[in-house]
Design a protein around this motif. Structure first.
Motif, PDB file in Angstrom:
ATOM      1  N   ALA A 198      58.052 -60.977 -23.000  1.00 30.98           N
ATOM      2  CA  ALA A 198      58.810 -62.194 -22.703  1.00 30.98           C
ATOM      3  C   ALA A 198      60.284 -61.948 -22.456  1.00 30.98           C
ATOM      4  CB  ALA A 198      58.638 -63.197 -23.847  1.00 30.98           C
ATOM      5  N   GLY A 199      60.738 -60.683 -22.564  1.00 28.28           N
ATOM      6  CA  GLY A 199      62.161 -60.420 -22.450  1.00 28.28           C
ATOM      7  C   GLY A 199      62.873 -60.897 -23.709  1.00 28.28           C
ATOM      8  N   TRP A 200      64.050 -61.490 -23.526  1.00 24.74           N
ATOM      9  CA  TRP A 200      64.782 -61.999 -24.687  1.00 24.74           C
ATOM     10  C   TRP A 200      64.045 -63.204 -25.267  1.00 24.74           C
ATOM     11  CZ3 TRP A 200      66.628 -66.842 -25.740  1.00 24.74           C
ATOM     12  CH2 TRP A 200      67.431 -66.960 -26.888  1.00 24.74           C
ATOM     13  N   VAL A 201      63.892 -63.237 -26.604  1.00 23.11           N
ATOM     14  CA  VAL A 201      63.246 -64.354 -27.295  1.00 23.11           C
ATOM     15  C   VAL A 201      64.105 -64.751 -28.486  1.00 23.11           C
ATOM     16  CG1 VAL A 201      61.225 -65.136 -28.589  1.00 23.11           C
ATOM     17  CG2 VAL A 201      60.920 -63.652 -26.598  1.00 23.11           C
ATOM     18  N   ALA A 202      64.298 -66.046 -28.669  1.00 27.51           N
ATOM     19  CA  ALA A 202      65.093 -66.554 -29.791  1.00 27.51           C
ATOM     20  C   ALA A 202      64.419 -66.213 -31.116  1.00 27.51           C
ATOM     21  CB  ALA A 202      65.275 -68.064 -29.673  1.00 27.51           C
ATOM     22  N   PHE A 214      63.182 -68.399 -24.425  1.00 25.38           N
ATOM     23  CA  PHE A 214      63.066 -67.010 -23.989  1.00 25.38           C
ATOM     24  C   PHE A 214      63.712 -66.852 -22.623  1.00 25.38           C
ATOM     25  CE2 PHE A 214      59.498 -69.159 -22.155  1.00 25.38           C
ATOM     26  CZ  PHE A 214      59.066 -68.444 -21.046  1.00 25.38           C
ATOM     27  N   ASN A 215      64.087 -65.633 -22.297  1.00 25.65           N
ATOM     28  CA  ASN A 215      64.745 -65.366 -21.020  1.00 25.65           C
ATOM     29  C   ASN A 215      64.299 -64.001 -20.502  1.00 25.65           C
ATOM     30  OD1 ASN A 215      66.529 -64.714 -18.889  1.00 25.65           O
ATOM     31  ND2 ASN A 215      68.101 -66.072 -19.720  1.00 25.65           N
ATOM     32  N   PRO A 216      63.294 -63.977 -19.617  1.00 25.58           N
ATOM     33  CA  PRO A 216      62.813 -62.705 -19.077  1.00 25.58           C
ATOM     34  C   PRO A 216      63.836 -61.967 -18.216  1.00 25.58           C
ATOM     35  CG  PRO A 216      61.200 -64.472 -18.746  1.00 25.58           C
ATOM     36  CD  PRO A 216      62.492 -65.118 -19.155  1.00 25.58           C
ATOM     37  N   SER A 250      71.379 -64.073 -31.295  1.00 28.33           N
ATOM     38  CA  SER A 250      70.476 -65.209 -31.482  1.00 28.33           C
ATOM     39  C   SER A 250      69.018 -64.877 -31.199  1.00 28.33           C
ATOM     40  CB  SER A 250      70.910 -66.369 -30.577  1.00 28.33           C
ATOM     41  OG  SER A 250      70.935 -65.953 -29.221  1.00 28.33           O
ATOM     42  N   GLY A 251      68.744 -63.665 -30.730  1.00 27.45           N
ATOM     43  CA  GLY A 251      67.377 -63.304 -30.404  1.00 27.45           C
ATOM     44  C   GLY A 251      67.227 -61.812 -30.226  1.00 27.45           C
TER      45      GLY A 251
END
Length: 503
Positions: free
Chosen positions: A439-443, A420-422, A432-433
């Motif tokens: 959580a922001g971006w999540v796979a 994940f990338n907040p 890909s997500g």
């Protein structure tokens, strides 16, 4: 030379603050770490138990029972990952021990898997084969089991597979036809590997081989010029190659590898240790090999062992997240972990007014001068979770925080999604997500080589089970001990006394 015992990282910091001379006891007087058992007080709770069960279930559910070819990723499997199969073989043993699956059913799944790999075609041709010289190609077609595309014949992925096969051979010790065949095939698959095929003149082991001639980065025999050097997961390739009773590498191979690793020794955001920026390099070999209380000549010279080295690397990653030099969202003492994982996209975007290059799949780690260092704000649960056997005092709170802070955004049917990338900007697209509220971006996916160490290291933390089976069972113990002794390992605390056995 003194030897620093593997006390907790928090205790080490307290000792260092109290006295600069607190570097541990002498080799003969060092206290052994207490062996972890299922009944020990080690912080095991419902949260860890739920993650353990869900991660096991991933391997059981997504692996086709007719072939045992565990997919690299899910829910959109592209191909089988040979390394994933090794982790799956661990999982089946853990499932039996934990009561998740019937022993006979797990033995059947295991035996099917080993037969698939034993009977799969081997040969020098570029297509229509599973491997060559006992090695296997990195990825395999999910239907045929043959080489996927033009991937390499992989020394490390073969090693990850065969350690799982040997673990199964050590665990299934019953007197049924199925369990006897598991033991036979597990050892036979290992003994078939011709480790000398990828041995280079300088004593190091090549990362792999392509049958297609004239590829860039290869020698005229097709071997990849880059070898397993520096400190990383490649150490297991050498230990397996040294121990081989059929095709062993030269006895000097470990020394050749050890001569390359010192360049990364340093603080690396924590106490001095051999650095490798992504945490998987500190974990994969340790899933199977029990380095507690044993050390080779290099580590004896440093007064620690490779287990303590991984403890220090784990704490250093947390330290890096607390410092957060990149200014990424949510990095803290309870939210951290960089390793190889999925990422949002190969695109540039702004984080706090600073342009950041984001990546899709990439090895990530603290940017400290290490050539593998790379940080774009993407965190992987497997990074910290798979270090729980090293540093439970900081990894257990991480597991709880990820569950409580991000909930179902990050935690699904089979445990934590891959990454994940907040900090990833909401206006940037990702294949890909997806963007989530917490959580922001999540796979979208789970990756097998990230799920595998989570389950195995949770079990090693809980009971030491994989370590015990692989290092000390009647079938595999002599193999493991032979390799370690040839590499110059010695017991340096009572925890390493088991290495006195074997051949």
């Amino acid at each position: 030379m003194t030897f620093t015992p593997p006390v907790s990282s928090l205790s080490r910091r307290a000792l260092m603050m109290a006295t600069a001379a607190a570097t541990g006891l002498t080799l003969t007087g060092c206290q052994a770490p207490k062996a972890k058992t299922a009944a020990s007080t080690n912080g095991w709770d419902d949260t860890l138990a739920d993650l353990h069960r869900r991660t096991f279930q991933w391997f059981w559910d997504v692996t086709p029972p007719k072939t045992g070819l565990t997919p690299d990723n899910w829910p959109n499997p592209d191909f089988c990952s040979v390394a994933a199969v090794g982790f799956a073989l661990n999982a089946y043993c853990i499932g039996v021990k934990s009561g998740y699956v019937d022993r006979a059913a797990a033995a059947e799944r295991t035996l099917t898997t080993l037969r698939t790999f034993w009977n799969g075609p081997q040969g020098p041709q570029a297509a229509g084969v599973m491997g060559y010289k006992g090695f296997f190609y990195h990825f395999l077609n999910m239907g045929t089991g043959h080489r996927h595309d033009t991937v390499e014949l992989s020394s490390i992925d073969t090693a990850l597979f065969v350690t799982g096969a040997l673990t199964a051979a050590g665990f299934f010790d019953g007197d049924t036809d199925a369990e006897r065949e598991i033991r036979k095939l597990g050892v036979a698959l290992y003994e078939r590997i011709d480790w000398t095929f990828l041995e280079r003149d300088n004593g190091l082991i090549s990362m792999g081989y392509h049958p297609e001639p004239g590829r860039q980065g290869h020698d005229d025999t097709g071997k990849i010029i880059r070898s397993w050097d520096r400190y990383n997961e490649g150490m297991m390739v050498y230990l397996l190659g040294l121990a081989s009773p059929t095709h062993p590498i030269k006895a000097t191979a470990w020394d050749a590898w050890a001569a390359t690793i010192g360049v990364t020794w340093g603080a690396n955001f924590g106490e001095p240790h051999l650095g490798f920026a992504p945490l998987f390099g500190h974990q994969y070999s340790h899933v199977w090999y029990d380095y507690r209380g044993i050390a080779d000549a290099y580590m004896r010279g440093k007064g620690i062992d490779y287990f303590i080295n991984s403890q220090r690397a784990t704490v250093a990653q947390r330290n890096y997240a607390i410092q957060n030099p990149g200014g990424f969202k949510d990095y803290s003492g309870d939210v951290w972990g960089l390793t190889a994982c999925r990422g949002p996209a190969y695109v540039k975007g702004k984080v706090n007014g600073r342009e950041v290059q984001f990546f899709e799949y990439s090895a990530r780690g603290p940017q400290s001068g290490d050539k593998e260092g790379n940080d774009d704000g993407t965190l992987a649960p497997t990074a910290g979770l798979s270090s729980i056997a090293f540093s439970p005092e900081i990894c257990t709170p991480l597991i709880h925080t990820l569950r409580e802070k991000y909930g179902s955004d990050l935690y699904g049917e089979y445990g934590f999604y891959d990454a994940f990338n907040p900090s990833f900007p909401k206006d940037l697209p990702s294949r890909s997500g997806h963007h989530t509220p917490k959580a922001g971006w999540v796979a979208y996916e789970y990756l097998a080589i990230d799920q595998g160490p989570i389950l195995s290291m949770l079990e090693n933390h809980r009971s030491g089970f994989i370590w015990d089976v692989f290092n000390r069972s009647a079938v595999t113990g002599p193999i493991v001990q032979r390799g370690l002794k040839l590499a110059g390992f010695q017991g340096v605390t009572p925890a390493g006394d088991w290495l006195k056995g074997g051949s």
